[in-house]
Design a protein around this motif. Structure first.
Motif, PDB file in Angstrom:
ATOM      1  N   GLU A   1      -5.046  20.376  -5.349  1.00  0.00           N
ATOM      2  CA  GLU A   1      -5.949  21.612  -5.816  1.00  0.00           C
ATOM      3  C   GLU A   1      -6.974  21.793  -4.786  1.00  0.00           C
ATOM      4  OE1 GLU A   1      -5.623  18.610  -7.117  1.00  0.00           O
ATOM      5  OE2 GLU A   1      -7.602  17.695  -8.206  1.00  0.00           O
TER       6      GLU A   1
ATOM      7  N   VAL B   1      -1.807  25.965 -15.376  1.00  0.00           N
ATOM      8  CA  VAL B   1      -1.740  25.681 -13.870  1.00  0.00           C
ATOM      9  C   VAL B   1      -0.313  25.834 -13.188  1.00  0.00           C
ATOM     10  CG1 VAL B   1      -1.871  23.631 -12.240  1.00  0.00           C
ATOM     11  CG2 VAL B   1      -3.316  23.827 -14.360  1.00  0.00           C
TER      12      VAL B   1
ATOM     13  N   ASP C   1      -1.982  23.013  -6.088  1.00  0.00           N
ATOM     14  CA  ASP C   1      -2.073  23.421  -7.650  1.00  0.00           C
ATOM     15  C   ASP C   1      -3.057  24.609  -7.558  1.00  0.00           C
ATOM     16  OD1 ASP C   1      -0.593  21.412  -8.356  1.00  0.00           O
ATOM     17  OD2 ASP C   1      -2.052  20.388  -9.122  1.00  0.00           O
TER      18      ASP C   1
END
Lengths: 285, 367
Positions: B278, B304, B321
C-alpha cells in the motif's frame, strides 16, 4: 441412471456363505462345544450331585481362596496400572520404552516360568529362602506366593487398557484443572479418573477374569495343599486327576460362569454406555 | 500488578524454545505474543501459567517471585487453544470447576456458585446452554465456555493461547470484537498468543513479535507496522516487497529508484529495502523517484485490488495494493505501462554471520 441394484454374482454369494459357515463351524468346535461339555458333564449325575460337589469343603475353600487372591491382586493392579499408564502417557523419561516392554513381559513369558521365578527367589532353596525362613515368612506354597504370581500375570491388563487412551486424550484437561486451582488429587479424581473410567472398568474386568482363572504360574507356587493353597483352577485339575469328573466339571462351571458374566457385563456396558464410551475413545470428542 | 519477565530461557531437547527473553507486562494491558509456530510464544504463555518452568531467568509480580507459586496458586486464567473443556461435565459444571475445587474456607456456597456461573454464562451469551455438554456445542461456543471458566476464578492475569485459531473466519472476527469489548469492561491484564498478525494488530495494545525463541520487537501495533525493527518483523507483519539495493556513486539505488542521503556512507555492501504494497504510488510523474513497470495482473478482492507489477530495470515483480474503485479510475488493465513510486520504505543493512542474516542498521526512508 438409477438402475436397480444388481445382485452379486452367484460365485461371490457362495463364497460369502462358505466364509460364514467356516467361521460358525470354527466357533462351534472350539468355543461353544467345549463350553457345553463343561455344563453337560457337570450335571451328568443330576443337580443333587452337582450341588454336593460344589458344597465339598475343599471346593468351598478353593472358591474362597480364589476370591481372596483376586480381591488382593486386582486392586493392587489397578493402582499399579493407573500409575504406570500415567507415567507412560504424561512423561518423557529415560527408559520409557523399557518400562513399556516390562509391562508387556507377562504376556510374552510362559506362566510356568513366572511361577518358577518366584520359587527361585523365595523358595526354600531360593535367593531369599534362608532369610525368609529365619524370619518365619512363608511365601512359596502359601497365599502370598499365589498373590505374587497372580499380580505378575495380570500386570499388563489395566495399564495396557489405559495407556493408548490417556495418550490420545492428552494432558490439556488436567492442565486446565491445575490452572483453575485444583490440587493434584482433585485433578486426579475430578478430571483424570472420570475420563478413563470406562477403560479402567474394562481393564479391571479382564484383570479379574484372568486373576481368577490363572493356572500355570499359580500351580507352580501353590504346592497343591488341599483346602489351603488350591485355587479353583487347581482344584479342577486335582479333582479331574482323581477321576472325580462331576466334581471337576462342577467347579469348572463356576469358572465358565465367571467368564460369561465378564463378557456379559462388558457387552452390557458397551450397549448401555456405547455413546459415552465412543465419546471417550480416541478421536471421539 | 506489573509482571516483569527477565532473561527467560527454556531449552527443549533439540532446540531453544526461549532464548533470553525479557518483557514487562503493565497492569490492565492487552498484550499479543505474535510469531510463527516454534517461535516460543506458547512456551512463554505456559511458563506464565505455571505449566512449564524456564531453565534460567525470573518472573516477578510486583517484586515477588512469580515462578515460586505453583500453577494452582497463581490466580491465572488460561484459555487453551483447543479449549480443554472437561468433557464429562456440563457447561455450568465446567464454569463452576474453579470455584468448587477451592478449600472449604475459600469456597462460596452452592447458591453463590450457581449465581456466579449464571452471571458468567450470561456474559458469554450462553445462559441457556448451562446443562449441555461440550460435545454439543459449536467451536465458538466452546471457546466462550472456556473463557467463562477461566474468568470464574477472578484471575489477576488472563492468558489466551491462539484464542481464535480453531474457528472459521466469520466467527473469528465477531469473537475478536467481543473479546476486545470484554477487555475494556474488565480491565484485566491479558496476554494472548497468535500467529495471525491481523489479529494482533487489531486487538492488542502492545505486540511482542517473537522469532526463534527471541523477542524481535515490542511496541504498539502502529509502531510494529510502521517502524519494524528487523527484517523479520517487516516480513512477518503483512505483505511486503523486498528490494535489494546497490551502492554506487555515494547513493543507494534499485534501477531508476534512487535514495538520497542515506546515513551509512557506503559502509555496507548488503542493503535491502522493504516496501509495503500500500506504500507504492501508481501513475505518478517521471520526476518522482520510481520505476516504469508493466501491469501483469489485477486481483480485485472486494474493496481492495492487488496488482502484480513487473519492473524490468530491477527484474522483479512487485505487489501493490490500491482501492478497488481506483482500478477503474486509473484505467488499470493487464499489460498497461505505468509509473510506480515508493512513498515509504524501511531499509536495512544486513550482515551474514555463520549462515544467519541479521540487521545491523535501519533507516526509515520517506519520499
Amino acid at each position: 441412471m438409477n438402475r436397480p441394484r444388481r445382485r452379486p454374482h452367484w460365485s461371490r454369494r457362495i463364497g460369502h456363505v462358505l466364509l460364514v459357515l467356516a467361521a460358525t463351524a470354527f466357533l462351534t468346535i472350539f468355543l461353544a462345544l467345549p463350553l457345553a461339555v463343561v455344563f453337560v458333564e457337570a450335571f451328568r449325575q443330576g443337580l443333587r450331585a452337582y450341588l454336593s460337589a460344589i458344597g465339598q469343603h475343599e471346593a468351598l475353600m478353593a472358591i474362597r481362596l480364589t476370591l481372596l487372591v483376586a480381591a488382593i491382586s486386582v486392586p493392587l493392579n489397578v493402582v499399579f496400572g493407573v500409575a504406570a499408564a500415567w507415567a507412560m502417557a504424561r512423561f518423557e523419561f529415560r527408559g520409557k520404552a523399557l518400562l513399556g516392554a516390562f509391562i508387556d513381559l507377562p504376556f510374552s513369558v510362559s506362566p510356568v516360568i513366572s511361577g518358577l521365578v518366584y520359587v527361585l527367589l523365595f523358595g526354600a532353596q531360593g535367593w531369599f529362602g534362608r532369610w525368609l525362613e529365619l524370619h518365619d515368612v512363608k511365601i512359596i506354597f502359601a497365599i502370598p506366593g499365589l498373590v505374587l504370581a497372580t499380580i505378575f500375570i495380570t500386570l499388563p491388563f489395566v495399564a495396557r487398557e489405559l495407556i493408548p487412551l490417556m495418550q490420545s486424550q492428552g494432558s490439556d484437561e488436567e492442565e486446565a484443572a491445575r490452572v483453575l486451582g485444583a490440587g493434584g488429587w482433585q485433578m486426579f479424581f475430578r478430571v483424570t479418573l472420570p475420563n478413563i473410567r470406562w477403560a479402567l472398568l474394562y481393564g479391571v474386568l479382564l484383570c479379574n477374569a484372568r486373576a481368577m482363572g490363572e493356572f500355570g504360574a499359580v500351580s507352580v507356587v501353590s504346592g497343591h495343599i488341599r483346602g489351603l493353597t488350591t485355587t479353583m483352577p487347581l482344584e479342577v485339575e486335582m479333582l479331574y486327576n482323581e477321576y472325580n469328573y462331576v466334581g471337576a466339571f462342577a467347579v469348572a462351571t463356576l469358572l465358565a460362569l465367571l467368564a460369561l458374566a465378564t463378557l456379559s457385563i462388558k457387552a452390557l456396558l458397551e450397549w448401555r454406555y456405547g455413546d459415552e464410551i465412543a465419546a471417550h475413545a480416541p478421536g471421539g470428542h | 500488578m506489573t509482571l516483569e519477565l527477565s532473561h527467560l530461557s527454556r531449552r527443549f531437547t533439540d532446540y531453544p524454545a526461549l532464548d533470553d527473553v525479557s518483557l514487562v507486562i503493565a497492569p490492565g494491558e492487552f498484550l499479543a505474543l505474535l510469531g510463527p509456530s516454534g517461535s516460543g510464544k506458547t512456551t512463554l504463555l505456559r511458563i506464565l501459567a505455571g505449566l512449564d518452568y524456564p531453565d534460567a531467568g525470573t518472573v516477578q509480580l510486583d517484586g515477588d517471585d512469580f515462578l515460586a507459586a505453583q500453577a494452582h496458586k497463581r490466580k491465572v486464567g488460561l484459555v487453551f487453544q483447543h479449549y480443554a473443556l472437561f468433557r464429562h461435565l456440563t457447561v455450568a459444571e465446567n464454569v463452576a470447576f474453579g470455584l468448587r475445587v477451592r478449600s472449604r474456607k475459600a469456597r462460596p456456597s452452592r447458591a453463590q456458585i450457581a449465581e456466579r456461573v449464571q452471571q458468567l454464562l450470561k456474559r458469554v451469551q450462553l445462559d441457556d446452554h448451562g446443562h449441555r455438554y461440550p460435545s454439543q456445542l459449536s467451536g465458538g461456543q466452546r471457546q466462550r465456555v472456556a473463557l467463562a471458566r477461566a474468568l470464574a476464578v477472578e484471575p489477576d492475569l488472563l492468558l489466551l493461547d491462539e484464542p481464535f485459531g480453531a474457528l472459521d473466519a466469520q466467527v473469528r472476527v465477531t469473537l475478536r470484537r467481543w473479546l476486545r469489548e470484554l477487555h475494556e469492561d474488565l480491565q484485566l491484564t491479558t496476554v494472548f498468543v497468535t500467529h495471525d498478525q491481523e489479529e494482533a494488530l487489531e486487538l492488542a495494545d502492545r505486540i511482542a513479535v517473537m522469532n526463534r525463541g527471541r523477542i524481535e520487537q515490542v511496541g504498539s501495533p502502529e509502531v510494529i507496522y510502521r517502524q519494524p525493527a528487523t527484517p523479520f518483523v517487516c516480513e512477518f507483519i503483512g505483505k511486503v516487497n523486498k528490494i535489494p539495493l546497490t551502492y554506487a556513486n555515494q547513493r543507494l539505488s534499485a534501477g531508476e529508484w534512487v535514495l538520497e542521503g542515506h546515513p551509512w556512507n557506503g559502509r555496507h555492501a548488503n542493503v535491502v529495502a522493504y516496501v509495503r504494497p500500500e506504500h507504492l504510488s501508481l501513475g505518478g510523474t517521471d520526476t518522482q523517484p520510481g520505476w516504469t513497470a508493466r501491469l501483469r495482473h489485477v486481483y480485485l478482492a472486494g474493496s481492495v485490488a492487488h496488482l502484480e507489477l513487473y519492473v524490468p530495470s530491477i527484474d522483479q515483480t512487485l505487489e501493490a495494493d490500491v482501492a478497488g474503485e481506483d482500478v477503474a479510475r486509473l484505467g488499470l488493465q493487464s499489460g498497461a505501462e505505468l509509473r510506480v513510486a515508493p512513498r515509504n520504505a524501511i531499509v536495512f543493512t544486513l550482515s551474514e554471520q555463520a549462515g544467519e542474516t541479521s540487521a545491523e542498521g535501519r533507516w526509515v526512508w520517506q519520499a
